[in-house]
Scaffold this motif. Sequence first.
Motif, PDB file in Angstrom:
ATOM      1  N   MET A  64       0.841  -1.172   0.000  1.00 57.88           N
ATOM      2  CA  MET A  64       0.000   0.000   0.000  1.00 57.88           C
ATOM      3  C   MET A  64       0.892   1.243   0.000  1.00 57.88           C
ATOM      4  N   GLY A  65       0.631   2.157  -0.900  1.00 52.53           N
ATOM      5  CA  GLY A  65       1.404   3.379  -1.002  1.00 52.53           C
ATOM      6  C   GLY A  65       0.875   4.465  -0.077  1.00 52.53           C
ATOM      7  N   ILE A  66       1.544   5.584  -0.121  1.00 46.00           N
ATOM      8  CA  ILE A  66       1.203   6.734   0.715  1.00 46.00           C
ATOM      9  C   ILE A  66       0.662   7.840  -0.178  1.00 46.00           C
ATOM     10  N   ASN A  67      -0.400   8.469   0.248  1.00 44.77           N
ATOM     11  CA  ASN A  67      -0.947   9.601  -0.471  1.00 44.77           C
ATOM     12  C   ASN A  67       0.096  10.720  -0.487  1.00 44.77           C
ATOM     13  N   PRO A  68       0.476  11.205  -1.679  1.00 43.64           N
ATOM     14  CA  PRO A  68       1.524  12.225  -1.752  1.00 43.64           C
ATOM     15  C   PRO A  68       1.206  13.508  -0.961  1.00 43.64           C
ATOM     16  N   ALA A  69      -0.041  13.946  -0.985  1.00 45.69           N
ATOM     17  CA  ALA A  69      -0.395  15.164  -0.242  1.00 45.69           C
ATOM     18  C   ALA A  69      -0.269  14.935   1.255  1.00 45.69           C
ATOM     19  N   ASP A  70      -0.692  13.768   1.731  1.00 50.26           N
ATOM     20  CA  ASP A  70      -0.540  13.447   3.155  1.00 50.26           C
ATOM     21  C   ASP A  70       0.931  13.354   3.525  1.00 50.26           C
ATOM     22  N   PHE A  71       1.708  12.698   2.682  1.00 54.85           N
ATOM     23  CA  PHE A  71       3.141  12.556   2.945  1.00 54.85           C
ATOM     24  C   PHE A  71       3.803  13.936   3.042  1.00 54.85           C
ATOM     25  N   ARG A  72       3.443  14.821   2.139  1.00 54.82           N
ATOM     26  CA  ARG A  72       3.995  16.179   2.135  1.00 54.82           C
ATOM     27  C   ARG A  72       3.595  16.938   3.408  1.00 54.82           C
ATOM     28  N   GLN A  73       2.300  16.977   3.695  1.00 57.18           N
ATOM     29  CA  GLN A  73       1.779  17.818   4.776  1.00 57.18           C
ATOM     30  C   GLN A  73       1.971  17.249   6.172  1.00 57.18           C
ATOM     31  N   LEU A  74       1.956  15.921   6.287  1.00 59.30           N
ATOM     32  CA  LEU A  74       1.987  15.307   7.613  1.00 59.30           C
ATOM     33  C   LEU A  74       3.329  14.692   7.991  1.00 59.30           C
ATOM     34  N   ILE A  75       4.194  14.486   7.012  1.00 57.88           N
ATOM     35  CA  ILE A  75       5.488  13.871   7.297  1.00 57.88           C
ATOM     36  C   ILE A  75       6.648  14.789   6.905  1.00 57.88           C
ATOM     37  N   VAL A  76       6.781  15.065   5.629  1.00 59.96           N
ATOM     38  CA  VAL A  76       7.970  15.766   5.140  1.00 59.96           C
ATOM     39  C   VAL A  76       8.066  17.183   5.686  1.00 59.96           C
TER      40      VAL A  76
END
Length: 120
Positions: free
Chosen positions: A1-13
Amino acid sequence: MGINPADFRQLIVRPTLQKLGKWSPSLENLLIGTAAQASRLGLQANNASGLGIFQISAELHQTVWDRFLAFDADLASAVRGLASQREFLCNPHAELVTNLSYATAIAWAVYASHEADIPT
């Protein structure tokens, strides 16, 4: 299962880079692009020898600590603060797979340790 790019940007990176005091739009984009290239944001690993979303090898992980982070106590403390308290001591390389914020910090440190010229 991949990660939603917007979530990855806003919540992680972005929050990880902000905690390190290193955030910029260009650096944020670089790390998202790195994860996308390395693992298609967790969907498929392109490099069998790497770990986690950034596909960082255990050897590179160790090198970043030994040759870069070890020489900046404040930065090392900030990065270490992103890791799990117990698990990091037992199996630090597992953090590259199980802890996205820590993996992001190490991915940034890989670029920083090579003195990459990243536009702001």
